[in-house]
Write a protein that holds these residues in place. Structure first.
Motif, short mmCIF file in Angstrom:
data_model
loop_
_atom_site.label_atom_id
_atom_site.label_comp_id
_atom_site.label_asym_id
_atom_site.label_seq_id
_atom_site.Cartn_x
_atom_site.Cartn_y
_atom_site.Cartn_z
N ALA A 1 0.84 -1.21 0.00
CA ALA A 1 0.00 0.00 0.00
C ALA A 1 0.87 1.25 0.00
N LEU A 2 1.98 1.21 0.74
CA LEU A 2 2.87 2.38 0.79
C LEU A 2 3.62 2.56 -0.52
N PHE A 3 4.01 1.47 -1.16
CA PHE A 3 4.62 1.59 -2.48
C PHE A 3 3.66 2.28 -3.45
N LYS A 4 2.41 1.88 -3.42
CA LYS A 4 1.41 2.49 -4.31
C LYS A 4 1.23 3.98 -4.02
N ARG A 5 1.54 4.39 -2.78
CA ARG A 5 1.38 5.79 -2.38
C ARG A 5 2.67 6.60 -2.56
N GLY A 6 3.73 5.96 -3.05
CA GLY A 6 4.94 6.71 -3.35
C GLY A 6 6.17 6.37 -2.55
N LEU A 7 6.15 5.31 -1.75
CA LEU A 7 7.35 4.88 -1.03
C LEU A 7 8.46 4.60 -2.04
N SER A 8 9.66 5.13 -1.77
CA SER A 8 10.77 4.97 -2.71
C SER A 8 11.47 3.63 -2.57
#
Length: 197
Positions: free
Chosen positions: A20-27
């Motif tokens: 979910a965090l990757f989808k929100r822009g986690l590098s």
């Protein structure tokens, strides 16, 4: 740029939160699971969508990196001092950790970035950094070959101070995993992130 370190102890729905965090822009997501068996590490990585494989960073189990398709390795400070990175200087992007700006300033360009910690007193390690933090030392940085990533005690209330002090990126740990609403914490930081990176 925002990075996240895995919790050392398992968290419910951990892989789902990471995706979910990757989808929100986690590098980048740093996998710190030193006690995992090879089988456990394989299963953990395979629980994260293969689409994000190039954004995963191993802190251990380096012998599995090629099989897992992971291109990023993090060499701990004590291992760097023993020159263990020399076995991985071809085919991998390397990062490391330091605890003093003077050490950071001596790193050479084989390192993509280095964690400098603790920027603030730690959230996940109670007592760590209470008397000795490095935020005020960022102004002494003179190494432009390696990106500086602030780590330690960073949360949705203080992260802007780290960028203002001169960090290229931040890494989160306790602010996310110790929160009952980890995705909301990340969103608050990510949506207001003014870093030029």
């Amino acid at each position: 740029m925002i990075m996240l370190l895995s919790p050392e102890q398992p968290i419910r729905d951990e892989s789902a939160i990471v995706m979910a965090l990757f989808k929100r822009g986690l590098s980048l997501f740093h996998i710190r699971k030193y006690r995992f068996t090879d089988t456990e590490m394989m299963a953990y990585v395979n629980n994260i969508d293969h689409f994000y494989r190039k954004q995963l960073v191993l802190h251990s189990h380096f012998h599995l990196a090629n099989e897992l398709g992971i291109e990023r390795l993090h060499i701990r400070e004590e291992d760097r001092k023993q020159h263990k990175q020399e076995a991985f200087m071809t085919g991998f992007t390397l990062s490391t950790s330091v605890h003093a700006i003077s050490t950071f300033n001596t790193l050479d360009a084989i390192w993509d970035y280095a964690f400098l910690s603790p920027v603030f007193p730690s959230i996940s390690k109670k007592g760590y950094g209470i008397t000795d933090t490095v935020l005020d030392d960022l102004c002494l940085r003179c190494n432009s070959d390696v990106r500086l990533v602030g780590l330690g005690g960073i949360n949705e209330l203080n992260y802007t101070e780290v960028f203002t002090a001169g960090a290229d990126a931040i890494a989160l740990l306790g602010a996310v995993w110790n929160s009952p609403k980890p995705i909301q914490v990340f969103d608050k930081i990510n949506n207001n992130n003014f870093s030029p990176n």
